[in-house]
Design an enzyme around this catalytic site. Structure first.
Site, short mmCIF file in Angstrom:
data_model
loop_
_atom_site.label_atom_id
_atom_site.label_comp_id
_atom_site.label_asym_id
_atom_site.label_seq_id
_atom_site.Cartn_x
_atom_site.Cartn_y
_atom_site.Cartn_z
CB CYS A 96 87.03 -35.23 133.59
SG CYS A 96 88.01 -36.61 132.91
CD GLU B 276 85.60 -46.28 128.12
OE1 GLU B 276 85.72 -45.24 127.44
OE2 GLU B 276 84.74 -46.63 128.36
CB CYS C 191 91.41 -40.64 136.96
SG CYS C 191 92.38 -39.98 137.38
CB CYS D 34 89.61 -33.41 136.68
SG CYS D 34 91.26 -33.60 136.53
CB CYS E 224 93.86 -41.52 122.87
SG CYS E 224 93.86 -40.79 124.99
CB CYS F 238 89.36 -34.75 124.41
SG CYS F 238 91.39 -34.56 125.90
S1 SF4 Z 1 91.71 -35.45 133.21
FE1 SF4 Z 1 90.00 -37.44 133.86
S2 SF4 Z 1 91.77 -39.07 134.19
FE2 SF4 Z 1 93.12 -37.45 133.39
S3 SF4 Z 1 93.50 -36.92 135.59
FE3 SF4 Z 1 91.53 -35.74 135.46
S4 SF4 Z 1 90.07 -36.59 136.25
FE4 SF4 Z 1 91.23 -38.08 135.55
#
Ligand code: SF4
Length: 318
Positions: free
Chosen positions: A87, A56, A80, A84, A73, A306
């Site tokens: 996210c 994406e 990932c 986090c 972006c 974001c």
């Molecule tokens: S914010 Fe999301 S995409 Fe960025 S490093 Fe953390 S888990 Fe990965």
């Protein structure tokens, strides 16, 4: 070694592909935008990859005095591994790294298929770019190439949660000719280690002091080079005391602070912050003399904002 004629012919084909969208004889990947979602000018698009996975990307229009500029972006991974808590992408786990071709294809699609002239590129889509530097560094070289997309390195920013080794490697690139204005953004997201550990698993391995030491090694230039990002989450990191503490932490770095109002992921335990609490946090941070910018929220309704990228139907098989 290539003869002069072959070299010129290779450069012509390279230019034709990037500048005029001429299809190369040997296409490494066949990538097309499979879905485009437009939210008042903010476009999220999906690229179907050869193995059925998707990546994406988001085109963000930023209105200026005279004209609107477009920031792309880009994603560097499918999913990932950083986990986090705030996210959407983290919900997928890491499915795989993107190749250099798949990263550059995101610019090619935005520029040629979607017809948007891209002014800036930020590596802030899906994935942690410093976990995939073998593909990301050549992608930056191609994006900045004068015979190719020709995006000046000062218009390219790589964002990290704080991979120390990666910061050093990217810093080495930012010391070489042609890349001296390559920017680095780091997601601080917290005033101290205790809060950071609540929302970012990486914080258990890397302290904020270690992160700052690494950031201090990154080469700086007159108009910046380094930027701190702070996702503002209600009840977690949004008090006045937090604002004062993070500004104190940033003082030795002397960089700007970008405040990003939290964009709720699926099944989020937190709502988005109120305008009032964002304004208060920004004002308190500014009162310390810190340069602060509030990121304008774009694309929240279509999960293009974001921290909201990621296909919830694709998850890493545990
Ligand atoms: S914010 Fe999301 S995409 Fe960025 S490093 Fe953390 S888990 Fe990965």
């Amino acid at each position: 070694m290539l003869g002069v004629q072959s070299k010129n012919s290779a450069i012509q084909k390279w230019r034709a592909f990037y500048r005029d969208n001429a299809t190369p004889e040997l296409a490494e990947t066949s990538i097309t935008a499979s879905k485009v979602i437009d939210d008042c000018g903010t476009k999220k698009f999906l690229l179907k990859l050869h193995d059925g996975l998707e990546t994406e990307s988001v085109i963000l229009p930023i209105k200026g005095f005279k004209k609107t500029r477009h920031t792309l972006c880009v994603s560097s991974q499918v999913g990932c591994a950083m986990g986090c808590d705030f996210c959407q992408t983290a919900q997928m786990g890491l499915l795989r790294n993107l190749t250099t071709a798949e990263i550059v294809a995101q610019w090619h699609t935005a520029h040629h298929a979607l017809g948007t002239k891209i002014d800036n590129i930020v590596f802030m889509g899906m994935g942690e770019p410093l976990e995939n530097l073998d593909a990301v560094i050549p992608a930056i070289e191609i994006l900045a190439d004068n015979n190719g997309p020709a995006i000046a390195s000062s218009k390219i920013c790589v964002s990290t949660v704080g991979r120390i080794e990666g910061i050093k490697l990217l810093g080495a690139m930012a010391r070489t000719d042609g890349f001296k204005r390559l920017s680095l953004a780091f997601s601080v997201n917290a005033p101290n280690d205790e809060v950071r550990k609540q929302i970012m698993p990486l914080a258990r391995a890397v302290s904020m002091e270690q992160l700052r030491d690494a950031i201090l090694t990154y080469p700086r230039h007159d108009c910046g080079g380094v930027l701190a990002e702070y996702v503002l989450i209600p009840g977690i990191n949004d008090s006045d005391a937090h604002a004062l503490e993070v500004c104190e932490y940033l003082k030795p770095i002397g960089c700007g602070l970008n405040v990003i109002p939290y964009n709720p992921r699926d099944n989020s335990p937190w709502p988005a912050p109120t305008e009032k609490s964002v304004d208060r946090f920004v004002a308190t941070a500014k009162s310390t003399g810190q340069f602060v910018r509030r990121r304008i929220t774009l694309g929240r309704d279509t999960m293009a904002a974001c921290g909201q990228l990621g296909n919830k139907e694709l998850h890493k098989v545990q």
